[in-house]
Design a protein around this motif. Structure first.
Motif, PDB file in Angstrom:
ATOM      1  N   HIS A 154     -13.815 -30.119  -0.623  1.00 56.33           N
ATOM      2  CA  HIS A 154     -13.626 -28.802  -1.234  1.00 56.33           C
ATOM      3  C   HIS A 154     -12.688 -27.946  -0.387  1.00 56.33           C
ATOM      4  O   HIS A 154     -11.752 -27.316  -0.909  1.00 56.33           O
ATOM      5  N   ILE A 155     -12.892 -27.936   0.911  1.00 57.81           N
ATOM      6  CA  ILE A 155     -12.053 -27.141   1.810  1.00 57.81           C
ATOM      7  C   ILE A 155     -10.605 -27.616   1.765  1.00 57.81           C
ATOM      8  O   ILE A 155      -9.665 -26.814   1.687  1.00 57.81           O
ATOM      9  N   ARG A 156     -10.420 -28.922   1.778  1.00 58.48           N
ATOM     10  CA  ARG A 156      -9.059 -29.470   1.733  1.00 58.48           C
ATOM     11  C   ARG A 156      -8.361 -29.113   0.423  1.00 58.48           C
ATOM     12  O   ARG A 156      -7.164 -28.799   0.417  1.00 58.48           O
ATOM     13  N   LYS A 157      -9.107 -29.134  -0.659  1.00 57.29           N
ATOM     14  CA  LYS A 157      -8.509 -28.829  -1.964  1.00 57.29           C
ATOM     15  C   LYS A 157      -8.137 -27.358  -2.104  1.00 57.29           C
ATOM     16  O   LYS A 157      -7.300 -26.997  -2.931  1.00 57.29           O
ATOM     17  N   LEU A 158      -8.735 -26.498  -1.266  1.00 55.69           N
ATOM     18  CA  LEU A 158      -8.414 -25.072  -1.335  1.00 55.69           C
ATOM     19  C   LEU A 158      -6.996 -24.760  -0.856  1.00 55.69           C
ATOM     20  O   LEU A 158      -6.529 -23.629  -0.976  1.00 55.69           O
ATOM     21  N   LYS A 159      -6.304 -25.760  -0.323  1.00 55.79           N
ATOM     22  CA  LYS A 159      -4.892 -25.578   0.007  1.00 55.79           C
ATOM     23  C   LYS A 159      -4.050 -25.437  -1.266  1.00 55.79           C
ATOM     24  O   LYS A 159      -2.941 -24.914  -1.230  1.00 55.79           O
ATOM     25  N   ASP A 160      -4.588 -25.933  -2.376  1.00 58.46           N
ATOM     26  CA  ASP A 160      -3.860 -25.931  -3.648  1.00 58.46           C
ATOM     27  C   ASP A 160      -4.156 -24.651  -4.427  1.00 58.46           C
ATOM     28  O   ASP A 160      -5.317 -24.290  -4.631  1.00 58.46           O
ATOM     29  N   SER A 172     -11.749 -22.142  -8.291  1.00 58.55           N
ATOM     30  CA  SER A 172     -12.976 -21.934  -7.523  1.00 58.55           C
ATOM     31  C   SER A 172     -13.184 -20.478  -7.138  1.00 58.55           C
ATOM     32  O   SER A 172     -14.269 -20.094  -6.687  1.00 58.55           O
ATOM     33  N   ASN A 173     -12.120 -19.669  -7.309  1.00 55.10           N
ATOM     34  CA  ASN A 173     -12.157 -18.252  -6.944  1.00 55.10           C
ATOM     35  C   ASN A 173     -12.453 -18.060  -5.453  1.00 55.10           C
ATOM     36  O   ASN A 173     -13.137 -17.120  -5.050  1.00 55.10           O
ATOM     37  N   GLU A 174     -11.908 -18.950  -4.639  1.00 57.61           N
ATOM     38  CA  GLU A 174     -12.122 -18.902  -3.192  1.00 57.61           C
ATOM     39  C   GLU A 174     -10.814 -19.173  -2.454  1.00 57.61           C
ATOM     40  O   GLU A 174      -9.889 -19.754  -3.006  1.00 57.61           O
ATOM     41  N   TYR A 175     -10.781 -18.757  -1.210  1.00 59.79           N
ATOM     42  CA  TYR A 175      -9.641 -19.064  -0.348  1.00 59.79           C
ATOM     43  C   TYR A 175     -10.137 -19.190   1.084  1.00 59.79           C
ATOM     44  O   TYR A 175     -11.294 -18.875   1.388  1.00 59.79           O
ATOM     45  N   VAL A 176      -9.261 -19.665   1.972  1.00 59.73           N
ATOM     46  CA  VAL A 176      -9.641 -19.925   3.361  1.00 59.73           C
ATOM     47  C   VAL A 176      -8.875 -19.004   4.298  1.00 59.73           C
ATOM     48  O   VAL A 176      -7.666 -18.794   4.122  1.00 59.73           O
ATOM     49  N   VAL A 177      -9.576 -18.456   5.286  1.00 57.55           N
ATOM     50  CA  VAL A 177      -8.907 -17.796   6.408  1.00 57.55           C
ATOM     51  C   VAL A 177      -9.267 -18.575   7.663  1.00 57.55           C
ATOM     52  O   VAL A 177     -10.361 -19.128   7.766  1.00 57.55           O
ATOM     53  N   GLU A 178      -8.334 -18.605   8.608  1.00 59.18           N
ATOM     54  CA  GLU A 178      -8.556 -19.444   9.784  1.00 59.18           C
ATOM     55  C   GLU A 178      -8.135 -18.730  11.051  1.00 59.18           C
ATOM     56  O   GLU A 178      -7.133 -17.998  11.074  1.00 59.18           O
ATOM     57  N   GLY A 179      -8.912 -18.925  12.110  1.00 60.28           N
ATOM     58  CA  GLY A 179      -8.611 -18.309  13.393  1.00 60.28           C
ATOM     59  C   GLY A 179      -9.598 -17.201  13.724  1.00 60.28           C
ATOM     60  O   GLY A 179     -10.212 -16.601  12.841  1.00 60.28           O
TER      61      GLY A 179
END
Length: 237
Positions: free
Chosen positions: A3-9, A16-23
């Protein structure tokens, strides 16, 4: 992990109405601004996590946390030198409302480069501008490069998407003068007196402001600079 990897797309982020922040900084800003954090992923390798301050570790412990190996974190990270922490965040359900009493609104017409958009969002906050409006053709605000370039200011600036064809006339109805960054028949911006309510339109990196939007502008403005330099990057401008 899938799921996390697919959120790059982008398409999957929309579904999914989601996104990732990192750091460390971005996760800390997400916590401080009460973003809708779904999960926090931490690398169990202490060589990565020793840089995470104790007070942040205490805060993230309030959320659903997942510990992963260094190998797995390298699979899901989107940055070259990861800091061992990321968060999955729910997108805003809808565009936040615009406060039409604020002095300045920045409007972007089909800006494409995510680094430019992120920098503009960050700069807007630095100069106390609370709203950035994106045209339908702009790069999306949840692009991972936009998020990184904005350096946490995406949580502090109201970034909304509008159809500029209808939005700019509405700005005028609400008392705004609309100036566009266009050299043709333009006025040196340093000679202008500040209007009480001003909307500044910045155009696409290659084409500038579109023809339909140019017709709606109250004034064209430009930044006077050395003749050896043809133009400024839109984020710098």
């Amino acid at each position: 992990i899938k799921h996390i990897r697919k959120l790059k797309d982008k398409k999957y982020r929309d579904e999914s109405n989601e996104y990732v922040v990192e750091g460390v900084k971005l996760v800390e800003e997400a916590v401080k601004e009460n973003a809708k954090i779904k999960q926090i992923i931490v690398c169990e390798d202490t060589t990565r996590t020793y840089e995470i301050p104790t007070h942040i570790m205490l805060e993230i412990a309030k959320y659903e946390c997942i510990s992963v190996s260094d190998k797995i974190f390298n699979i899901i990270t989107q940055v070259t030198n990861p800091q061992g922490i990321m968060a999955i965040i729910e997108k805003n359900a809808q565009n936040a409302k615009i406060d039409y009493t604020q002095d300045i609104i920045v409007v972007l017409d089909d800006v494409q480069d995510p680094g430019n958009l992120g920098t503009i969002i960050r700069s807007a906050k630095a100069f106390n501008i609370d709203t950035v409006v994106l045209s339908l053709g702009c790069v999306k605000k949840y692009n991972e490069k936009v998020i990184r370039a904005a350096q946490g200011m995406l949580f502090k600036v109201n970034v909304v998407t509008k159809d500029l064809k209808y939005f700019i006339p509405y700005l005028k109805e609400n008392g705004y003068s609309v100036y566009g960054t266009c050299v043709t028949n333009g006025t040196d911006i340093s000679t202008l007196k500040k209007n009480k309510k001003l909307a500044v339109v910045m155009g696409n990196e290659g084409q500038g402001i579109s023809y339909d939007i140019k017709k709606e502008l109250d004034k064209n403005v430009y930044i006077n600079m050395n003749d050896d330099c043809e133009s400024l990057n839109v984020a710098v401008a």
